[in-house]
Design a protein around this motif. Structure first.
Motif, PDB file in Angstrom:
ATOM      1  N   ILE A 251      84.729  43.870   4.898  1.00 26.69           N
ATOM      2  CA  ILE A 251      86.086  43.671   4.388  1.00 26.69           C
ATOM      3  C   ILE A 251      86.057  43.367   2.892  1.00 26.69           C
ATOM      4  CG2 ILE A 251      88.086  42.126   4.493  1.00 26.69           C
ATOM      5  CD1 ILE A 251      87.276  41.764   7.533  1.00 26.69           C
TER       6      ILE A 251
ATOM      7  N   ARG B 207      83.678  53.038   7.470  1.00 28.85           N
ATOM      8  CA  ARG B 207      84.901  53.169   6.672  1.00 28.85           C
ATOM      9  C   ARG B 207      85.125  54.616   6.254  1.00 28.85           C
ATOM     10  NH1 ARG B 207      83.600  50.009   2.881  1.00 28.85           N
ATOM     11  NH2 ARG B 207      84.627  48.111   3.583  1.00 28.85           N
TER      12      ARG B 207
ATOM     13  N   VAL C 251      87.329  47.194   8.883  1.00 27.27           N
ATOM     14  CA  VAL C 251      86.560  47.216   7.644  1.00 27.27           C
ATOM     15  C   VAL C 251      87.460  47.374   6.420  1.00 27.27           C
ATOM     16  CG1 VAL C 251      84.445  48.015   8.741  1.00 27.27           C
ATOM     17  CG2 VAL C 251      86.116  49.703   7.934  1.00 27.27           C
ATOM     18  N   GLY C 252      88.780  47.426   6.641  1.00 28.53           N
ATOM     19  CA  GLY C 252      89.728  47.510   5.534  1.00 28.53           C
ATOM     20  C   GLY C 252      90.231  46.130   5.145  1.00 28.53           C
ATOM     21  N   HIS C 253      90.287  45.845   3.863  1.00 34.34           N
ATOM     22  CA  HIS C 253      90.673  44.525   3.362  1.00 34.34           C
ATOM     23  C   HIS C 253      92.132  44.200   3.682  1.00 34.34           C
ATOM     24  CE1 HIS C 253      91.866  41.583   0.206  1.00 34.34           C
ATOM     25  NE2 HIS C 253      90.629  41.130   0.357  1.00 34.34           N
TER      26      HIS C 253
ATOM     27  N   ASP D  70      85.522  46.397   0.367  1.00 31.91           N
ATOM     28  CA  ASP D  70      86.453  47.518   0.438  1.00 31.91           C
ATOM     29  C   ASP D  70      86.813  47.964  -0.980  1.00 31.91           C
ATOM     30  OD1 ASP D  70      88.501  49.328   0.838  1.00 31.91           O
ATOM     31  OD2 ASP D  70      89.651  48.053   2.199  1.00 31.91           O
TER      32      ASP D  70
ATOM     33  N   ARG E 199      89.108  49.783  -1.995  1.00 32.21           N
ATOM     34  CA  ARG E 199      90.553  49.789  -2.246  1.00 32.21           C
ATOM     35  C   ARG E 199      91.026  48.430  -2.756  1.00 32.21           C
ATOM     36  NH1 ARG E 199      93.436  51.123   3.073  1.00 32.21           N
ATOM     37  NH2 ARG E 199      91.971  49.527   3.739  1.00 32.21           N
TER      38      ARG E 199
ATOM     39  N   PRO F  34      89.931  52.378   7.963  1.00 27.48           N
ATOM     40  CA  PRO F  34      89.908  50.913   7.945  1.00 27.48           C
ATOM     41  C   PRO F  34      89.702  50.271   9.310  1.00 27.48           C
ATOM     42  CG  PRO F  34      92.131  51.728   7.587  1.00 27.48           C
ATOM     43  CD  PRO F  34      91.234  52.910   7.515  1.00 27.48           C
TER      44      PRO F  34
ATOM     45  N   ARG G 171      79.701  50.890   5.573  1.00 29.83           N
ATOM     46  CA  ARG G 171      80.353  51.839   4.661  1.00 29.83           C
ATOM     47  C   ARG G 171      80.592  53.162   5.371  1.00 29.83           C
ATOM     48  NH1 ARG G 171      77.426  53.496  -0.889  1.00 29.83           N
ATOM     49  NH2 ARG G 171      78.040  51.365  -1.438  1.00 29.83           N
TER      50      ARG G 171
END
Length: 406
Positions: free
Chosen positions: A322, A34, A55-57, A325, A327, A39, A31
């Protein structure tokens, strides 16, 4: 001087992978990556090498389908996350290659893992699950779930698909158990892999004279007979299916049970309505992400937002980050079995998406629901925070043992 400066800069980067302190939550440091870097982040491997981690989806799903990122383990720039992982990469086939070779191999295996074929196996999986739960109940509490249900179920199912004779299953399970043992080091892993390769090599020779109806039999009768595949290739394909489909499913059964028991409100809903089971398993797959890190190397420059992944750069895609995330998933650290968005990457994404995902889903649905409905007072025997968590470099995240009482 320039090389020294690069080395010093790499030493200041966060280490990767990082250990889980809670069995079912990703490392807190992911975390932080991120929040501080976005990301895409720069991290340092055990050997001091600096690589990218995603680390961003949305970024991960895009990169996992980008042909400029290679899965070729023989590429000189391919990242290795631990010495144990390096040992496995030297032995396996299929996962560590690109099209067209990967596509050709995958095409020869896919018929054994279609939704229709797995649905045909569902009664046998349910029967074997009931037999194992019967044995747990006869023994009485306490019981250790990994050895009593998770490992034997996943082992016997993959044995059935591959066509391993039942009389050989004890040896087969002993060797596969060595791959997931708590004290397994690099040499232990190599010894277990060589033992399994030796067994599979001999099994293929036996099946040339005594064919059966498993996947290995099909490959021997069709692909070996016409020269499309060699004995060595069939053995290597069988080995990677074993490794990919055994430890991950067993780990998900064990860790999924713990997560349910640690979230009693979610467990009550899961137990009460069988219609929720398929969606609940998807949420558990997202939440736990036991097959944590996909690895790639950039075959060309790849632009991601304002950043450039340069040719030869290593790229790591940790599913546990991932799939948390915010978002992509509101309140991602909350286990919500009613969640409907199943775009997780627990089985990967793109050309290398897990071949056995239909099988894994079926085993998880049957094993988890059968266990918690047949033993309604099930609980963890002892403090959950004292369970031994697998190290970060183990590949499959989770716990070694889950003692249960009722």
């Amino acid at each position: 001087m320039e090389g020294t400066a690069h080395a010093d800069a790499a030493q200041r980067l966060p280490e990767f992978p990082q250990p889980r302190t809670c069995p079912y939550h990703p490392p807190a440091g992911y975390r932080t990556l991120r929040e501080q870097q976005g990301p895409l982040a720069r991290v340092r491997l055990y050997d001091g090498r600096a690589v990218w981690t995603v680390v961003g989806h949305a970024e991960a799903r895009a990169l996992l389908t980008d042909p400029r990122l290679s899965s070729d383990w023989s590429h000189p720039g391919f990242p290795v996350t631990s010495p144990r992982r390096a040992s496995i990469q030297k032995q396996a086939l299929l996962i560590g290659m690109d099209a067209p070779a990967h596509t050709a191999y995958r095409r020869r295996l896919i018929s054994a893992f279609t939704a229709r074929r797995i649905n045909e196996l569902r009664p046998a999986i349910q029967r074997r699950t009931d037999e194992l739960v019967d044995a747990i109940l006869r023994q009485g509490p306490p019981a250790e779930l990994s050895g009593a249900l998770a490992l034997p179920l996943s082992s016997l199912v993959i044995c059935h698909i591959l066509g391993v004779p039942y009389e050989d299953h004890t040896y087969f399970e002993q060797q596969t158990a060595r791959l997931v043992a708590r004290q397994a080091g690099e040499q232990d892993t190599l010894d277990a892999l060589r033992g399994l390769r030796g067994y599979l090599d001999a099994l293929i020779v036996r099946k040339e004279g005594e064919p059966g109806d498993g996947l290995i039999d099909t490959l021997v009768q069709e692909d070996l007979a016409d020269g499309t595949l060699s004995r060595e290739e069939i053995s290597a394909l069988a080995l990677i299916l074993l490794m990919a489909g055994h430890e991950t499913t067993a780990g998900m059964i064990t860790l999924g049970t713990l997560a349910l028991l640690e979230h009693p409100d979610q467990l009550a809903a899961f137990r009460a309505d069988p219609r929720l089971v398929p969606g609940a398993v998807e949420e558990l797959l997202r939440f736990l992400s036991v097959a944590d890190v996909a690895t790639r190397v950039a075959a060309e420059d790849v632009q991601v937002g304002a950043l450039t992944i340069r040719e030869g750069d290593g790229v790591l895609l940790p599913n546990s980050a991932i799939n948390r995330d915010p978002r992509a998933y509101p309140d991602p650290d909350h286990l919500d079995l009613a969640r409907t968005d199943a775009r997780h990457t627990a089985f990967g994404h793109g050309a290398h998406q897990c071949l056995g995902q239909n099988l894994a889903r079926t085993e998880l649905q049957i094993a988890l629901h059968t266990l918690v409905t047949r033993i309604p007072t099930l609980r963890v025997a002892g403090p959950a925070d004292r369970l031994a968590v697998k190290p970060a470099d183990s590949g499959v995240q989770g716990i070694y043992e889950l003692p249960l009482a009722w």
